[in-house]
Enzyme design. Structure first.
Site: not given
Length: 842
Positions: A603, A709
């Site tokens: 991320e 995720e």
């Protein structure tokens, strides 16, 4: 024969000098006014001399002593009787003596009182006194102290001498000792005096000691034992002790300081027994002499023994307070090492094999990460010591052989067989998040501190714990994920595991509080457990130097210092060095079959970072990793950076076997979180399926795409999910301390103050059947959509409390399929109910 007066004067001067320098001579001799000339007679010689004097005194004479030049033959007979007139004259002299005693200073009054209580002199005492008087006459002649000239005066003088002798003897008894010659003292010391000695610090020593240590004096005590006392100075004054203090006892009792600058007493019975040194009496000016020597109890704060006890007790209490303050974490509320019973269980947390090696096999200077005797867990580690490294990373703990024949389930190939095309067989995996890289909402007990400590991430936690960080975190590593974790994952029909970890598993830098390299061996053991159960591994560097997103799960909440800020370039280079070492290690043949995905950065927040800089770094890292030997069938994974999937079209197309990683959550989107129950399921089936297909198409997106995720949670209510101590979007309290910012309104479907987190955060046992049906359908809709790409990895396998984020707890509650490949809902939109029976406030 009469003495020459000048000789007498010289003798008296010599005696004064000898008295000054001979303080420790026999005190009874001084008190009786003896010559003090240093001659030492034996008892036999003394008795012979007395016998001769007696025989001479019996000779008849008509001339009183001193009348004819002081001849010895003129001495009166000892048997001569006293007339009535003589007795009257003697009584008159006694009355004068009493009058003189009353007129003396008050310092002598205690002595007078003692005299009045004494018994009358005995006949032998009178005879001895008469002998002394005769000797006095012969040695001194007429002068200041010349005896009377008639027999009555002689008799009276003899009785006076007897009384002086009796007084001297009585003083000796009162002082607690008797004269035994020129030597020390002989006992008779009363118990009260013995107690005073104890209070003043005397110490019994062997009477046969052969000498005195510096600044120590020795005096006799009861029964011949001897006492020893230090004579160090206090406050610059010499402290009185031993015989000197006893000699000055009269003066102490009378509170009259002795004025002479000489040691010893005066001459001929004057000031006998009085110390000559003022400083002895003033050694402790804060206490009066009567308090010291009249048996009164000392104040507790002036008694050394009690003071030492008090100091000792205070010291022990202080040590206990310090230890308690250092060990007990304030307001922790829980045992830091206690975990939910379902967090792992099974092997991995013990030391059953530690007895297989000897402590001598581990070098004394071995670092902790190479010393099994300090590890929290040794199960399933090879404990044979080795300092060998690959890529400068230790091999310690690994066995030299391995077996890649296992498979996760019968729907997938074993590890030693190629997986094939992920488009046709997408990955079905799960994250073991919150383990080697902490995330507060997954393990809130690790962050359960008073807010004033500011513990919001792994950086602040280890900064606060300091040296205790190692024990706290390794206890977490050893218990939160164990072998049974991977066995259960395989049993759930999953086939891949994403393992988040951070750069401090490999390297730390100046100022870092992180626990260095301990998580490394747990990462290696986790890979071996995956191998055992046929699970393929996705390596996920969750935290890079400087933090690539500034979120708590990167290690440090706050600023982004990766490719950004004054240290951005430095941390970018450090991140490349991290991957250099990591890729060289995992290029070993033993990892060729078990590692299927190799991540670059989790991320990266490209909405705030320079997009070109991130793309350039990604290309450099990918090239280096391949050059270091990571096989091309291993997928290189990089994050989408939240810049929108369509914006990746045409980017990084030269990277071989690379995939774009996207994380999909409705709850972190202001619009999607407000969808009602049926809208959320429809969006998962339509919206995310469309996004996946578009991203997989190189004409509209990057190409290969996977969702690493996602979650079935439909609210952001979980404790610490948005940050430690923060509120949430669902109830409009997204801010520090759960405040309600003016520009933030509740984002539950009701969009009003009725939005509540109570039921959302409740345990599965409180969920209604309708809510459970929604949660399962919502999860299976996402699985179906994400399998339009290269597969998915659920976030996360387990949590302490947040059941909607735990795959394990979801299966137990019936809101996730028991087998990931056996689902009830496959995005048939016609089967989506309205869920009208469910409130839209939770």
């Amino acid at each position: 024969m009469p003495r020459d007066p000048s000789t007498d004067r010289e003798a008296r001067g010599e005696r004064r000098r000898s008295t000054h320098h001979g303080h420790h001579r026999n005190r009874s001799s001084a008190k009786h006014g003896r010559d003090g000339d240093g001659d030492r007679e034996t008892d036999a010689e003394r008795e012979e001399r007395r016998r001769k004097r007696r025989s001479q005194s019996r000779r008849p004479t008509s001339t009183p002593r001193g009348a004819g030049g002081g001849n010895e033959s003129d001495a009166p007979s000892s048997s001569q009787g006293l007339s009535a007139a003589a007795l009257a004259q003697l009584n008159k002299a006694n009355a004068k003596d009493k009058a003189k005693s009353r007129s003396r200073p008050t310092s002598r009054q205690p002595e007078q009182r003692r005299r009045s209580s004494r018994a009358p002199a005995t006949e032998p005492e009178i005879r001895d006194a008469r002998d002394l008087a005769l000797e006095w006459e012969r040695s001194r002649g007429k002068g200041r102290f010349a005896p009377p000239e008639d027999s009555e005066d002689a008799e009276r003088e003899a009785r006076r001498a007897a009384r002086r002798a009796a007084r001297t003897r009585e003083r000796s008894r009162a002082a607690g000792y008797e004269s035994v010659g020129q030597g020390g003292y002989e006992s008779g010391e009363p118990p009260e005096r013995e107690r005073r000695r104890g209070r003043k610090g005397y110490e019994k020593v062997d009477g046969g000691g052969g000498g005195l240590a510096p600044k120590v004096i020795t005096v006799a005590g009861p029964s011949g034992e001897r006492y020893e006392r230090d004579r160090t100075t206090k406050g610059g004054r010499r402290v009185v002790s031993g015989a000197q203090l006893e000699e000055g006892i009269e003066n102490v009792q009378s509170r009259k300081p002795h004025r002479s600058g000489l040691r010893g007493g005066g001459f001929m019975g004057m000031n006998f027994g009085v110390s000559s040194e003022d400083s002895m009496l003033r050694a402790k000016p804060q206490e009066t002499e009567s308090e010291l020597w009249r048996g009164k109890p000392r104040p507790w704060y002036k008694q050394k023994k009690k003071l030492w006890w008090l100091v000792g007790i205070c010291t022990v209490l202080l040590i206990i307070i310090i230890i308690v303050a250092a060990v007990v974490v304030p307001n922790s509320g829980k045992d830091e090492n206690k975990r939910d019973d379902g967090s792992g269980g099974g092997g991995g947390g013990g030391k059953s094999n530690l007895g297989s090696i000897s402590p001598d096999s581990i070098p004394k200077d071995a670092p902790s990460y190479l010393n099994p005797f300090v590890w929290a867990s040794t199960d399933d580690f090879n404990l044979t010591y080795t300092a060998e490294t690959v890529g400068d990373l230790p091999l310690m703990g690994l066995f030299t052989s391995w077996d890649d024949s296992a498979r996760a389930n019968d729907k997938v190939p074993p590890l030693n067989k190629p997986w094939g095309d992920y488009t046709k067989r997408p990955a079905r995996g799960v994250n073991v998040g919150g383990w080697l890289s902490l995330e507060p909402f997954i393990t809130p007990s690790l962050f359960d501190y008073d807010s004033r400590f500011g513990i919001v991430d792994e950086y602040t936690l280890c900064s606060y714990l300091a040296s205790r960080c190692a024990s706290v975190l390794e206890a977490h590593y050893a218990s939160f994920v164990t072998e049974s974790t991977f066995r259960d994952i395989a049993a759930a029909g999953l086939d891949h595991v994403r393992i988040p970890f951070s750069y401090w598993a490999v390297q730390t830098y100046e100022g870092d509080p992180y626990l260095f390299r301990t998580s490394w061996r747990y990462l290696l053991r986790a890979i071996e457990y995956c191998r055992k159960y046929g699970l393929r591994v996705n390596l996920d560097p969750h935290g890079l130097p400087g933090s690539q997103n500034g979120w708590n799960h990167s290690g440090r909440l706050g600023a982004i210092n990766w490719l950004n800020g004054t240290e951005g370039d430095l941390n970018a280079r450090r991140s490349l060095e991290f991957h250099d070492r990591l890729s060289r290690f995992f290029s070993q043949p033993r990892y060729r079959n078990v590692i299927s995905h190799y991540g670059l950065a989790n991320e990266p927040k490209m909405t705030e970072l320079s997009v070109p800089a991130v793309l350039e770094w990604t290309a450099q890292a990918s090239s280096m990793i391949r050059k270091n030997g990571i096989p091309e069938d291993v997928i290189l994974v990089f994050g989408d950076g939240f810049r929108g999937l369509g914006n990746w079209q045409g980017e990084l197309q030269s990277l071989p076997n690379a995939a774009l990683d996207v994380h999909q959550y409705v709850i972190f989107n202001e619009e999607q979180i407000a969808y009602n129950h049926s809208q959320k399921i429809r969006f998962a089936c339509e919206g995310w399926a469309r996004q996946t297909r578009e991203s997989m198409d190189r004409s509209t997106g990057f190409g290969p795409t996977l969702v690493a995720e996602w979650s079935q949670a439909d609210t952001d209510c979980a404790k610490h999910l948005t940050n430690v101590g923060w509120g949430n979007r669902w109830t409009g309290t997204l801010g520090p301390g759960g405040t309600r910012p003016k520009d933030v309104r509740p984002r539950c479907p009701a969009l009003d103050r009725t939005c509540s987190c109570e039921e959302a955060n409740a345990g599965p046992e409180r969920w209604s059947d309708g809510y459970k049906r929604f949660l399962r359908m919502f999860a299976e809709a996402q699985m179906d959509s994400f399998e339009k790409g290269w597969g998915w990895f659920y976030w996360v396998w387990d949590t302490e409390d947040a059941a909607q984020w735990s795959y394990k707890k979801g299966m137990a509650a019936g809101v996730l399929p028991q087998k990931a490949y056996e689902r009830e809902f496959n995005c048939d939109l016609s089967k989506i109910p309205s869920f009208s029976d469910l409130p839209e406030t939770y």
